[in-house]
Design an enzyme around this catalytic site. Structure first.
Site, PDB file in Angstrom:
ATOM      1  N   TYR A 195      -7.020   4.617  18.471  1.00 34.15           N
ATOM      2  CA  TYR A 195      -6.311   4.929  17.185  1.00 34.15           C
ATOM      3  C   TYR A 195      -6.124   6.578  17.260  1.00 34.15           C
ATOM      4  CZ  TYR A 195      -5.347   5.792  12.238  1.00 34.15           C
ATOM      5  OH  TYR A 195      -4.695   6.270  11.041  1.00 34.15           O
ATOM      6  N   ARG A 249       1.055  -1.359  -0.082  1.00 37.61           N
ATOM      7  CA  ARG A 249       0.006  -0.029  -0.018  1.00 37.61           C
ATOM      8  C   ARG A 249       0.977   1.452  -0.240  1.00 37.61           C
ATOM      9  NH1 ARG A 249      -5.556  -0.897   1.814  1.00 37.61           N
ATOM     10  NH2 ARG A 249      -5.501   0.969   3.044  1.00 37.61           N
ATOM     11  N   MET A 288      -6.390   8.688  19.532  1.00 39.74           N
ATOM     12  CA  MET A 288      -5.645   9.433  20.494  1.00 39.74           C
ATOM     13  C   MET A 288      -4.060   9.215  20.228  1.00 39.74           C
ATOM     14  SD  MET A 288      -7.326   8.531  24.233  1.00 39.74           S
ATOM     15  CE  MET A 288      -7.738   6.918  23.570  1.00 39.74           C
ATOM     16  N   ALA A 289      -3.770   8.031  19.622  1.00 46.46           N
ATOM     17  CA  ALA A 289      -2.386   7.569  19.318  1.00 46.46           C
ATOM     18  C   ALA A 289      -2.009   8.547  18.303  1.00 46.46           C
ATOM     19  CB  ALA A 289      -2.250   6.262  18.789  1.00 46.46           C
ATOM     20  N   LYS A 290      -2.746   8.741  17.177  1.00 48.54           N
ATOM     21  CA  LYS A 290      -2.268   9.921  16.224  1.00 48.54           C
ATOM     22  C   LYS A 290      -2.307  11.195  16.481  1.00 48.54           C
ATOM     23  CE  LYS A 290      -1.792   7.144  12.458  1.00 48.54           C
ATOM     24  NZ  LYS A 290      -0.409   6.702  11.940  1.00 48.54           N
ATOM     25  N   ASP A 297      -2.784  11.554  10.414  1.00 51.29           N
ATOM     26  CA  ASP A 297      -4.082  11.118   9.928  1.00 51.29           C
ATOM     27  C   ASP A 297      -5.118  12.383  10.226  1.00 51.29           C
ATOM     28  OD1 ASP A 297      -6.733  10.084   9.973  1.00 51.29           O
ATOM     29  OD2 ASP A 297      -6.012   8.057   9.921  1.00 51.29           O
TER      30      ASP A 297
END
Length: 249
Positions: A155, A16, A157-159, A142
């Protein structure tokens, strides 16, 4: 093996967006260290393709980036592959829904590990090389770091943490290392299936009225590799979606 050509480590480069990014950087003169974890067959085939285009220009390294000891080994092996590292693309990422009641420690550790912990410790472990070579880092963020995606709180929060990592380390590591981020919008329909109605809704929120492509992200990363007066920035590559809002994908 020591080389005078610039070398980039791309995490999650077997498929990808990571694969397209590595391909474009290879076309622009970089030696490529292709990182994978489970996708070893795809990574080996990709390395063979790149080496067929330019001899001894690509190598594969394997690591589980949620584990600190493997992150150190990844940095060491990537540097040893061509004797230098000039650029790091933190592309590898876990992405799946985590409604609050379904979140457990394993889910938390995986999503935070791939999206936040791994980029930080890879940068830390590669500091000597990146500093020596006046290198640069590009983190895959993101658009949902700013506009949370429903059912994906961990997800997102991590980004969001990765955005702050990008900005913080751009200050900490200047002037020797540039640190920037790319925030993709809807590039490919992700593996977590959307209904046709949801897809129509997503497209209606995109100013350019179409999905992007891996090539769009790769071109943005190539730009960041050359933009020697740009650091601490997050570039949205989303067809205008972050201006219009959006919540599905």
């Amino acid at each position: 093996m020591k080389t005078t050509s610039p070398t980039v480590l791309v995490t999650g480069a077997a498929k990808r967006i990571g694969k397209q990014t590595a391909t474009l950087l290879h076309q622009n003169g970089y030696n490529i260290v292709v990182h994978c974890n489970h996708s070893t067959d795809e990574a080996d085939a990709f390395v063979s393709e790149l080496n067929a285009m330019r001899s001894n220009s690509a190598k594969r390294v394997k690591a589980d980036i949620t584990k600190l000891d493997e992150l150190q080994s990844l940095a060491d092996n990537a540097t040893a592959a061509f004797g230098r590292i000039d650029m790091l693309v933190n592309n590898a990422s876990s992405f799946y829904p985590t409604p609050v009641n379904d979140v457990n420690e394993d889910v938390w550790d995986d999503l935070m590990g791939t999206n936040l912990k791994a980029p930080f410790f890879l940068i830390k472990n590669l500091l000597p090389e990146l500093t020596k070579n006046k290198g640069n880092v590009v983190n895959m963020v993101d658009i949902h770091a700013d506009r949370p995606l429903k059912d994906y709180p961990v997800y997102c929060m991590a980004k969001a943490g990765l955005v702050m990592l990008t900005k913080s380390l751009s200050r900490e590591l200047a002037p020797n290392i540039r640190v920037n981020g790319i925030a993709p919008g809807a590039i490919l329909w992700h593996e977590n299936d959307l209904s046709e109605q949801d897809k129509k809704q997503v497209l209606s929120e995109i100013g350019l009225a179409r999905l992007g492509s891996p090539e769009d992200i790769a071109e943005a990363i190539l730009y960041m590799s050359k933009a020697t007066y740009v650091t601490g920035q997050i570039l949205a590559v989303d067809g205008g979606r972050s201006i219009n809002g959006g919540s599905k994908a």
